[in-house]
Design a protein around this motif. Structure first.
Motif, PDB file in Angstrom:
ATOM      1  N   LEU A 119      26.335  49.163  44.076  1.00 23.39           N
ATOM      2  CA  LEU A 119      27.129  48.197  43.336  1.00 23.39           C
ATOM      3  C   LEU A 119      26.223  47.322  42.479  1.00 23.39           C
ATOM      4  CD1 LEU A 119      29.535  47.161  46.208  1.00 23.39           C
ATOM      5  CD2 LEU A 119      30.182  48.405  44.150  1.00 23.39           C
ATOM      6  N   GLU A 120      26.635  47.107  41.242  1.00 14.34           N
ATOM      7  CA  GLU A 120      25.868  46.238  40.364  1.00 14.34           C
ATOM      8  C   GLU A 120      25.995  44.805  40.844  1.00 14.34           C
ATOM      9  OE1 GLU A 120      26.607  46.820  36.170  1.00 14.34           O
ATOM     10  OE2 GLU A 120      27.450  48.792  36.602  1.00 14.34           O
ATOM     11  N   GLU A 121      24.902  44.056  40.728  1.00  9.55           N
ATOM     12  CA  GLU A 121      24.898  42.675  41.217  1.00  9.55           C
ATOM     13  C   GLU A 121      25.962  41.830  40.536  1.00  9.55           C
ATOM     14  OE1 GLU A 121      21.854  38.862  41.465  1.00  9.55           O
ATOM     15  OE2 GLU A 121      21.077  40.866  41.061  1.00  9.55           O
ATOM     16  N   ARG A 122      26.174  42.051  39.251  1.00 11.20           N
ATOM     17  CA  ARG A 122      27.136  41.234  38.510  1.00 11.20           C
ATOM     18  C   ARG A 122      28.524  41.872  38.454  1.00 11.20           C
ATOM     19  NH1 ARG A 122      23.252  39.247  33.489  1.00 11.20           N
ATOM     20  NH2 ARG A 122      21.820  38.020  34.754  1.00 11.20           N
ATOM     21  N   ARG A 123      28.650  43.111  38.975  1.00  7.99           N
ATOM     22  CA  ARG A 123      29.964  43.774  38.986  1.00  7.99           C
ATOM     23  C   ARG A 123      30.126  44.468  40.339  1.00  7.99           C
ATOM     24  NH1 ARG A 123      30.330  47.666  34.028  1.00  7.99           N
ATOM     25  NH2 ARG A 123      32.479  47.755  34.708  1.00  7.99           N
ATOM     26  N   PRO A 124      30.236  43.675  41.411  1.00  4.57           N
ATOM     27  CA  PRO A 124      30.221  44.256  42.751  1.00  4.57           C
ATOM     28  C   PRO A 124      31.510  44.966  43.141  1.00  4.57           C
ATOM     29  CG  PRO A 124      30.573  41.913  42.881  1.00  4.57           C
ATOM     30  CD  PRO A 124      30.305  42.217  41.448  1.00  4.57           C
ATOM     31  N   TYR A 125      32.614  44.606  42.530  1.00  5.98           N
ATOM     32  CA  TYR A 125      33.894  45.180  42.923  1.00  5.98           C
ATOM     33  C   TYR A 125      34.157  46.464  42.145  1.00  5.98           C
ATOM     34  CZ  TYR A 125      34.696  40.864  45.440  1.00  5.98           C
ATOM     35  OH  TYR A 125      34.574  39.823  46.315  1.00  5.98           O
ATOM     36  N   PHE A 126      34.327  47.558  42.858  1.00  3.72           N
ATOM     37  CA  PHE A 126      34.473  48.882  42.273  1.00  3.72           C
ATOM     38  C   PHE A 126      35.591  48.929  41.238  1.00  3.72           C
ATOM     39  CE2 PHE A 126      36.283  53.292  42.788  1.00  3.72           C
ATOM     40  CZ  PHE A 126      35.253  53.947  42.118  1.00  3.72           C
ATOM     41  N   LEU A 127      35.247  49.217  39.991  1.00  2.00           N
ATOM     42  CA  LEU A 127      36.186  49.391  38.879  1.00  2.00           C
ATOM     43  C   LEU A 127      37.010  48.148  38.546  1.00  2.00           C
ATOM     44  CD1 LEU A 127      37.637  52.982  39.501  1.00  2.00           C
ATOM     45  CD2 LEU A 127      35.890  52.305  37.847  1.00  2.00           C
ATOM     46  N   SER A 128      36.638  46.978  39.051  1.00  2.00           N
ATOM     47  CA  SER A 128      37.467  45.793  38.810  1.00  2.00           C
ATOM     48  C   SER A 128      37.504  45.407  37.333  1.00  2.00           C
ATOM     49  CB  SER A 128      36.976  44.611  39.646  1.00  2.00           C
ATOM     50  OG  SER A 128      35.649  44.271  39.306  1.00  2.00           O
ATOM     51  N   SER A 129      36.370  45.522  36.655  1.00  2.00           N
ATOM     52  CA  SER A 129      36.335  45.177  35.228  1.00  2.00           C
ATOM     53  C   SER A 129      37.192  46.146  34.419  1.00  2.00           C
ATOM     54  CB  SER A 129      34.895  45.200  34.707  1.00  2.00           C
ATOM     55  OG  SER A 129      34.124  44.210  35.335  1.00  2.00           O
ATOM     56  N   GLU A 130      37.122  47.429  34.791  1.00  2.00           N
ATOM     57  CA  GLU A 130      37.942  48.431  34.099  1.00  2.00           C
ATOM     58  C   GLU A 130      39.431  48.162  34.319  1.00  2.00           C
ATOM     59  OE1 GLU A 130      33.938  50.244  34.847  1.00  2.00           O
ATOM     60  OE2 GLU A 130      35.318  48.914  35.896  1.00  2.00           O
ATOM     61  N   LEU A 131      39.789  47.743  35.530  1.00  2.00           N
ATOM     62  CA  LEU A 131      41.193  47.441  35.824  1.00  2.00           C
ATOM     63  C   LEU A 131      41.647  46.214  35.036  1.00  2.00           C
ATOM     64  CD1 LEU A 131      43.827  47.868  37.314  1.00  2.00           C
ATOM     65  CD2 LEU A 131      42.863  46.649  39.284  1.00  2.00           C
ATOM     66  N   ASP A 132      40.810  45.186  34.991  1.00  2.88           N
ATOM     67  CA  ASP A 132      41.146  43.990  34.205  1.00  2.88           C
ATOM     68  C   ASP A 132      41.414  44.363  32.752  1.00  2.88           C
ATOM     69  OD1 ASP A 132      40.912  42.237  36.326  1.00  2.88           O
ATOM     70  OD2 ASP A 132      38.869  41.632  35.845  1.00  2.88           O
ATOM     71  N   SER A 133      40.539  45.181  32.179  1.00  2.44           N
ATOM     72  CA  SER A 133      40.686  45.570  30.775  1.00  2.44           C
ATOM     73  C   SER A 133      41.962  46.370  30.550  1.00  2.44           C
ATOM     74  CB  SER A 133      39.476  46.399  30.323  1.00  2.44           C
ATOM     75  OG  SER A 133      38.301  45.631  30.356  1.00  2.44           O
ATOM     76  N   ALA A 134      42.254  47.295  31.475  1.00  6.70           N
ATOM     77  CA  ALA A 134      43.456  48.122  31.337  1.00  6.70           C
ATOM     78  C   ALA A 134      44.717  47.263  31.407  1.00  6.70           C
ATOM     79  CB  ALA A 134      43.481  49.188  32.427  1.00  6.70           C
ATOM     80  N   ILE A 135      44.733  46.307  32.324  1.00  5.90           N
ATOM     81  CA  ILE A 135      45.904  45.433  32.463  1.00  5.90           C
ATOM     82  C   ILE A 135      46.044  44.531  31.246  1.00  5.90           C
ATOM     83  CG2 ILE A 135      46.869  43.495  33.774  1.00  5.90           C
ATOM     84  CD1 ILE A 135      45.816  44.828  36.309  1.00  5.90           C
ATOM     85  N   ASP A 136      44.932  43.973  30.775  1.00  2.00           N
ATOM     86  CA  ASP A 136      44.971  43.120  29.582  1.00  2.00           C
ATOM     87  C   ASP A 136      45.574  43.865  28.400  1.00  2.00           C
ATOM     88  OD1 ASP A 136      43.820  41.019  30.924  1.00  2.00           O
ATOM     89  OD2 ASP A 136      41.820  41.287  30.066  1.00  2.00           O
ATOM     90  N   GLU A 137      45.110  45.089  28.194  1.00  2.00           N
ATOM     91  CA  GLU A 137      45.576  45.862  27.046  1.00  2.00           C
ATOM     92  C   GLU A 137      47.034  46.282  27.205  1.00  2.00           C
ATOM     93  OE1 GLU A 137      42.884  49.054  26.236  1.00  2.00           O
ATOM     94  OE2 GLU A 137      41.131  47.725  26.214  1.00  2.00           O
TER      95      GLU A 137
END
Length: 212
Positions: A119-137
């Motif tokens: 897990l990346e230190e600044r993105r520890p939650y699996f696919l969370s950033s991708e999910l945020d982006s998908a929901i935003d769009e």
């Protein structure tokens, strides 16, 4: 050639230092001292501090700027706002979803991290950033998206101390999977409910890990 403005670079550095607790709540951010440390003039620092104040990461009193305080009350209030915004975003995403994109996300969530995944230190939650982006769009609401972006820096700072708990990371992945399933099914009510459950579990975990 694209050149990064000095104020943008100063903003990004200070923002990340606040999120990572390099600059702790209450730290004084003097313009002269901060400019010398980062290696820019005072004007870019002033512009960066103005942006960080608008984002809620810096508190200003007259000419004095400090890293915004962070109490349990602040955390609870932040999550109350977050729940209001994110449950509505999930509802709209379920209504306007791109089945192909959320189908791909669901497959990735169900597959989970590959063996040996770090897990990346600044993105520890699996696919969370991708999910945020998908929901935003999918939600397709500029005002809602702007409001969410305004608080994401604060959210990242709040959960800094909670991200090393592997059990919570696994549960969060399961909760995110439920959210994606609900959105893919077009079930607005379940999407909002699953989001609310995830955020309340996250709040409980964060409150148990904060050094405040």
């Amino acid at each position: 050639m694209f050149l990064v403005r000095a104020s943008d670079a100063a903003y990004e550095q200070l923002r990340q230092e606040i999120i990572d607790w390099v600059l702790e709540p209450g730290t004084l951010l003097g313009e002269i001292e901060t400019a010398e440390r980062i290696g820019v003039s005072r004007t870019p620092i002033r512009e960066a501090l103005t942006r960080l104040t608008a984002e809620g990461l810096v508190a200003a009193s007259g000419r004095t700027s400090v890293v915004a305080p962070l109490s349990r009350k602040h955390v609870v209030e932040l999550f109350e706002l977050r729940e209001t915004l994110e449950t509505q975003a999930a509802r709209l995403a379920a209504r306007r979803r791109d089945p192909e994109r959320f189908g791909e996300l669901l497959a990735e969530f169900r597959r989970g991290p590959e063996e040996g995944h770090v897990l990346e230190e600044r993105r520890p939650y699996f696919l969370s950033s991708e999910l945020d982006s998908a929901i935003d769009e999918a939600a397709d609401n500029r005002y809602l998206r702007s409001a969410l972006e305004d608080i994401r820096g604060q959210i990242a700072r709040v959960r800094f101390h909670a991200r090393s708990n592997t059990e919570r990371l696994a549960r969060a992945t399961s909760e995110h999977t439920q959210i994606v399933e609900a959105i893919l099914q077009g079930d607005e009510v379940f999407a909002a409910q699953a989001t609310a459950v995830h955020l309340r579990n996250s709040l409980a975990h964060v409150l148990g890990s904060l050094p405040v």
